[in-house]
Design an enzyme around this catalytic site. Sequence first.
Site, PDB file in Angstrom:
ATOM      1  N   ARG A  71       0.825  -1.218   0.000  1.00  0.00           N
ATOM      2  CA  ARG A  71       0.000   0.000   0.000  1.00  0.00           C
ATOM      3  C   ARG A  71       0.854   1.261   0.000  1.00  0.00           C
ATOM      4  O   ARG A  71       0.513   2.244  -0.650  1.00  0.00           O
ATOM      5  CB  ARG A  71      -0.910   0.006   1.237  1.00  0.00           C
ATOM      6  N   LYS A  74       4.894 -20.018   5.850  1.00  0.00           N
ATOM      7  CA  LYS A  74       4.290 -20.140   7.170  1.00  0.00           C
ATOM      8  C   LYS A  74       3.951 -18.761   7.730  1.00  0.00           C
ATOM      9  O   LYS A  74       4.644 -17.804   7.392  1.00  0.00           O
ATOM     10  CB  LYS A  74       5.216 -20.902   8.116  1.00  0.00           C
ATOM     11  N   ASP A 113       8.972 -23.979   2.753  1.00  0.00           N
ATOM     12  CA  ASP A 113       9.568 -24.196   4.069  1.00  0.00           C
ATOM     13  C   ASP A 113      11.054 -23.994   3.801  1.00  0.00           C
ATOM     14  O   ASP A 113      11.683 -24.850   3.172  1.00  0.00           O
ATOM     15  CB  ASP A 113       9.294 -25.611   4.597  1.00  0.00           C
ATOM     16  N   HIS A 114      11.580 -22.866   4.237  1.00  0.00           N
ATOM     17  CA  HIS A 114      12.920 -22.518   3.744  1.00  0.00           C
ATOM     18  C   HIS A 114      13.989 -23.514   4.199  1.00  0.00           C
ATOM     19  O   HIS A 114      15.060 -23.578   3.614  1.00  0.00           O
ATOM     20  CB  HIS A 114      13.291 -21.067   4.079  1.00  0.00           C
ATOM     21  N   GLU A 174      18.053 -21.665  18.456  1.00  0.00           N
ATOM     22  CA  GLU A 174      18.167 -20.251  18.087  1.00  0.00           C
ATOM     23  C   GLU A 174      18.729 -19.502  19.296  1.00  0.00           C
ATOM     24  O   GLU A 174      18.345 -19.792  20.440  1.00  0.00           O
ATOM     25  CB  GLU A 174      16.795 -19.667  17.756  1.00  0.00           C
ATOM     26  N   HIS A 177       9.216 -26.846  10.141  1.00  0.00           N
ATOM     27  CA  HIS A 177      10.632 -27.106   9.859  1.00  0.00           C
ATOM     28  C   HIS A 177      11.113 -28.453  10.400  1.00  0.00           C
ATOM     29  O   HIS A 177      11.743 -29.234   9.690  1.00  0.00           O
ATOM     30  CB  HIS A 177      11.526 -26.013  10.462  1.00  0.00           C
TER      31      HIS A 177
END
Length: 496
Positions: free
Chosen positions: A57, A155, A184-185, A223, A247
């Site tokens: 936008r 996702k 799904d990377h 992570e 994943h």
Amino acid sequence: MSEIRPAIPEAAKIPTSDYVIIGGTGDLSLRKIFPALFQRFLAGQIDDGFRLVVAARQKMSVAEYADKLRPFCHLDTAADQSSFAEFMQLVSIMPLDVVAGDGAEALAEFISAKQDDARPVIYYLAISPALFGAACQLLDKHGLVTPSARLVVEKPLGHDSASAGDLNDQLLAVFSEDNIYRIDHYLGKETVQNLMALRFANTIFETQWNNTFIDHVQITVAESVGLEGRAAYYDRYGAMRDMIQNHLMQLLCLVAMEPPAQFKANQVRDEKLRVLRALRPFDVSNLSDHLVIGQYGGGDDDPSYEEALGQSSKTETFVALKLFIENWRWAGVPFYMRTGKKLQHRASEIVITFKKPSHNVFANGATDHESEPNRLIIRLQPQEGLRLQLISKQPGPGGMRLFPSELNLSFDETFKERLPDAYERLLMDVARGNQTLFMRHDEVMAAWQFMDPIISAAADVAPDIYPSGSMGPEAQAKLFGAHQASWIDPISENEE
Ligand code: NAP
């Protein structure tokens, strides 16, 4: 156009395409999609016949967009800067509101000017899934869903099986399954693809890849970051929906699937689906034997999850679970999977632990290493590679002294070239029309159907609080029960 960019091999060529990134001004587009397109431009896969459209936008000029994108493209040299300027000549900014419909006519005019069934037009919905239905309807209304049109989504594809089904109905109302690419990377990562090469192009592992030789499998996706500006989204989803359902389930499928007859999209996806359908349903009355959930509690100067969120919450930032696949190959082999935020370091590994030798001829050895099993460690990130842990004889006199050693295949050292980011591979595959590394709807549904009862049973469990910078709650150890095994923590980058 630049003389610097290399000619690419015939097999890597993709058809000249239009990429329309709806939500092209957002975080995903700036951090992942456009930097990946830029890298493929540098590699010569994208040439000056391509058109790259930023649709959102907010109105802005190409120069303003270039200023936003530049920091994510790692322009270290003057040559990079000049290539970036050339790349930006392919970019058009087209204001579009997928709800109100403003801008759709101009987009339709732009696309139809070069319409040709041999020219893929790729609509990447980098917007909230709540807008997917409206975006598809708008594309359809303006005649943009042509035979060469493809849709890319990622996702979250629902938050349970019912909502995933609804979302998919909205996509399928406009696009056929053959033209929907669900990213799904993790599947685009070089090491993950290498897992298939390792299994299906080498006899030495595939003959051992079953419950006769494998003791158990561990998958850890750790992570080190926390919420990173995604608090509202994350608190509604949690680690089970955000990481396990997609994943980690996909990684599990690649480790456990049967060899497809051919490396073709639907054959690979059929085999992955069979794994998901063979998962033993959780005994939710005995949840703690199979599942541990946690939430990071902060550290010295580090806020806890609740402090970062600004409110109290039972959302899990860590999950560990034990699964069984009920088929001939895997009967009795536990698969332990875990993922979490604010863990000790960022590292993802799949560890295949083989059974110990059936008879120990070195029972009187000078060390106790003879009792250690072989392990194959597939390192997904960072510092991708494979390590095979073996027991060897320590050189020199002193009897048969055994010690653990490793065969180490570091991708950096072996291939000596930059490994492309997963999005680079996946974006090129969409133009090629290759769906092998994308999820089919029935896979997404099967993963949700397995997870739904676990997620609802876990909603009543308070997560264990773990210190930020640790490897998660101590309770995760109890998943091993009587099984003589323990979690194998990935080594940090500095240790390698
Ligand atoms: P974001 O930063 O909030 O960007 C959203 C984009 O959508 C903006 O470009 C926004 O631009 C546009 N938009 C909003 N309403 C619109 C409308 N009515 N019509 C057209 N465009 C509209 O979100 P994001 O982080 O990039 O995430 C996008 C999607 O990818 C989400 O579904 C997210 O869950 C998913 N995802 C993101 C990541 C990630 O790393 N960020 C990773 C995996 C999945 P305007 O406001 O100018 O319209």
